[in-house]
Design a protein around this motif. Structure first.
Motif, mmCIF file in Angstrom:
data_model
loop_
_atom_site.group_PDB
_atom_site.id
_atom_site.type_symbol
_atom_site.label_atom_id
_atom_site.label_comp_id
_atom_site.label_asym_id
_atom_site.label_seq_id
_atom_site.Cartn_x
_atom_site.Cartn_y
_atom_site.Cartn_z
ATOM 1 N N THR A 74 18.344 56.321 94.659
ATOM 2 C CA THR A 74 18.574 56.792 93.289
ATOM 3 C C THR A 74 19.600 57.921 93.282
ATOM 4 O O THR A 74 20.597 57.873 92.545
ATOM 5 N N ALA A 100 17.602 52.921 88.377
ATOM 6 C CA ALA A 100 18.391 54.045 88.897
ATOM 7 C C ALA A 100 19.813 53.999 88.358
ATOM 8 O O ALA A 100 20.473 55.034 88.233
ATOM 9 N N ALA A 175 20.361 48.708 98.299
ATOM 10 C CA ALA A 175 19.065 49.262 98.713
ATOM 11 C C ALA A 175 18.074 48.163 99.088
ATOM 12 O O ALA A 175 17.316 48.299 100.042
ATOM 13 N N SER A 196 18.844 52.743 101.286
ATOM 14 C CA SER A 196 17.670 53.620 101.215
ATOM 15 C C SER A 196 16.804 53.430 102.446
ATOM 16 O O SER A 196 16.659 52.305 102.940
HETATM 17 N N1 PLP Z 1 18.006 50.250 93.938
HETATM 18 C C1 PLP Z 1 17.193 49.215 94.165
HETATM 19 C C2 PLP Z 1 17.739 47.834 94.130
HETATM 20 C C3 PLP Z 1 15.841 49.443 94.433
HETATM 21 O O1 PLP Z 1 15.027 48.404 94.659
HETATM 22 C C4 PLP Z 1 15.365 50.781 94.455
HETATM 23 C C5 PLP Z 1 13.940 51.060 94.679
HETATM 24 O O2 PLP Z 1 13.069 50.296 94.282
HETATM 25 C C6 PLP Z 1 16.258 51.816 94.205
HETATM 26 C C7 PLP Z 1 17.576 51.520 93.956
HETATM 27 C C8 PLP Z 1 15.810 53.254 94.235
HETATM 28 O O3 PLP Z 1 15.619 53.623 95.570
HETATM 29 P P1 PLP Z 1 14.960 55.014 96.014
HETATM 30 O O4 PLP Z 1 13.494 54.832 95.835
HETATM 31 O O5 PLP Z 1 15.359 55.164 97.453
HETATM 32 O O6 PLP Z 1 15.522 56.074 95.147
#
Ligand code: PLP
Length: 371
Positions: A74, A100, A175, A196
């Motif tokens: 995020t 996000a 991610a 991530s």
């Molecule tokens: N982008 C995608 C595609 C995700 O699946 C997620 C988490 O579910 C995120 C971003 C956000 O990741 P983080 O929890 O590391 O902030």
């Protein structure tokens, strides 16, 4: 959590920390030290972090100096959007981006526009072309590599070509794809790629923004100048050290997801699979219960000791319809009844069996649904 009691089938939400990553996290925690300090403790902390950076760079085919660690995907996505702002004049993002991006975009960038997706869950390339032609140039374009709910993999090559021809900047949220399919930032041809830690069996609290050489960077945040001024604040060295170990693990294979879906198809034809014929992540299964809201089903699975997710987001006890499935123009019951099972590095055949046994009970509530 006692593994024997629980079948964890929710790796897309967060994968349990791999033992070797936990060990690296523990070691870094016990060492202490601030990587910005010049003394030996600081240098030791920095060495751990730079080792992680090297390994992440190797895993995604990037230069270590082009990686900025952040607290997760995020924050890294928000950094990328800010980074592009100095140059980009408009912002287009796919309608199926994670919150996000999708929730952040309208706040962060008034006039940001969502690019529609097709019924197959793929970004609409013709619409992208039209929007790129109309948008103020250069445009920042965000398209994820794989969707977290459906697992559907996006045609980033096709997207990148169009963005490049329009002189735009591409941001790829990898991610969910990272650790499940190969992620090569050169092949993706994006200005910014985001990954991530907790999605791949690394500790929560670490993620990274990976920049293409020469990608514009404007930092909205002042601070201590960490991460080459790209992300101020003392780095979370223990989480980053664990992340650096997790990236060395092999990618997830499709064995358990495929075994689950084979059994599901054979036993319950009334259950529909989302994106079954689309290019999908090898670990993700999104299936639609004909007779039960996802929220109720998730509780029923949980009572049977099985952790899965509702496709639709759930907040304060109320299930919202899945924004992703709505964007695909899916029937209403798909948007409310889709359940996601996702497998990962420590999945076993016993998890699949527990999932199927729980489903058996759930489907037995309406016997005519089981032929
Ligand atoms: N982008 C995608 C595609 C995700 O699946 C997620 C988490 O579910 C995120 C971003 C956000 O990741 P983080 O929890 O590391 O902030």
């Amino acid at each position: 959590m006692a593994r024997a009691m629980t079948a964890y089938c929710d790796h897309n939400a967060g994968s349990p920390v791999r033992p070797e990553a936990l060990e690296a996290l523990r070691r870094a925690l016990s060492l202490g030290g601030n990587p910005s300090s010049v003394h030996r403790a600081g240098r030791a902390a920095r060495a751990l972090m730079e080792d992680a950076r090297e390994h992440l760079a190797g895993a995604v085919n990037a230069h270590p100096e082009n990686i900025a660690f952040a607290s997760g995907a995020t924050e890294a996505l928000h950094l990328a959007i800010e980074a592009a702002r100095g140059e980009a004049r408009s912002f287009l993002y796919s309608a199926i981006e994670h919150d996000a991006v999708a929730d952040h975009a309208p706040r962060a960038w008034p006039g940001a526009q969502a690019i529609p997706v097709t019924g197959a869950g793929i970004v609409d390339l013709a619409a992208l072309e039209r929007m790129l032609a109309d948008a103020a140039k250069p445009a920042l374009v965000a398209v994820m590599l794989a969707n977290n709910e459906t697992g559907i993999v996006q045609p980033i090559g096709e997207v990148a070509r169009r963005v490049r021809e329009a002189g735009g900047l591409l941001l790829v949220d990898a991610a969910q794809a990272f650790g499940k399919i190969p992620v090569d930032v050169v092949a993706l041809d994006a200005a910014y790629v985001v990954v991530s830690s907790h999605k791949i069996g690394g500790p929560p609290g670490a993620g990274a923004l990976i920049l293409a050489p020469g990608a514009p960077f404007r930092s909205a945040q002042g601070g201590g100048g960490q991460e080459r001024g790209r992300r101020p604040g003392t780095e979370n060295v223990p989480a980053i050290a664990g992340f650096g170990v997790a990236v060395r693990a092999p990618v997830v294979v499709s064995e358990f997801r495929d075994a689950f879906e084979r059994a599901l198809r054979a036993r319950w034809p009334a259950i529909e699979l989302v994106g079954a014929t689309a290019p999908r992540l090898p670990n993700t299964s999104l299936f639609v219960l004909p007779h039960m809201k996802a929220e109720t089903a998730v509780i029923a699975f949980d009572l049977a000791g099985v952790c899965v997710s509702a496709g639709a987001a759930c907040s304060s006890g109320k299930v919202r319809s899945s924004r992703v499935l709505e964007a695909m123009g899916a029937p209403h019951h798909w948007c409310t009844n889709a359940v996601r099972a996702s497998f990962g590095w420590n999945s076993t055949r016993a998890d699949v069996d527990a999932l199927l046994a729980a489903l058996e009970r759930i489907m037995a509530r309406t016997p005519e649904l089981t032929p």
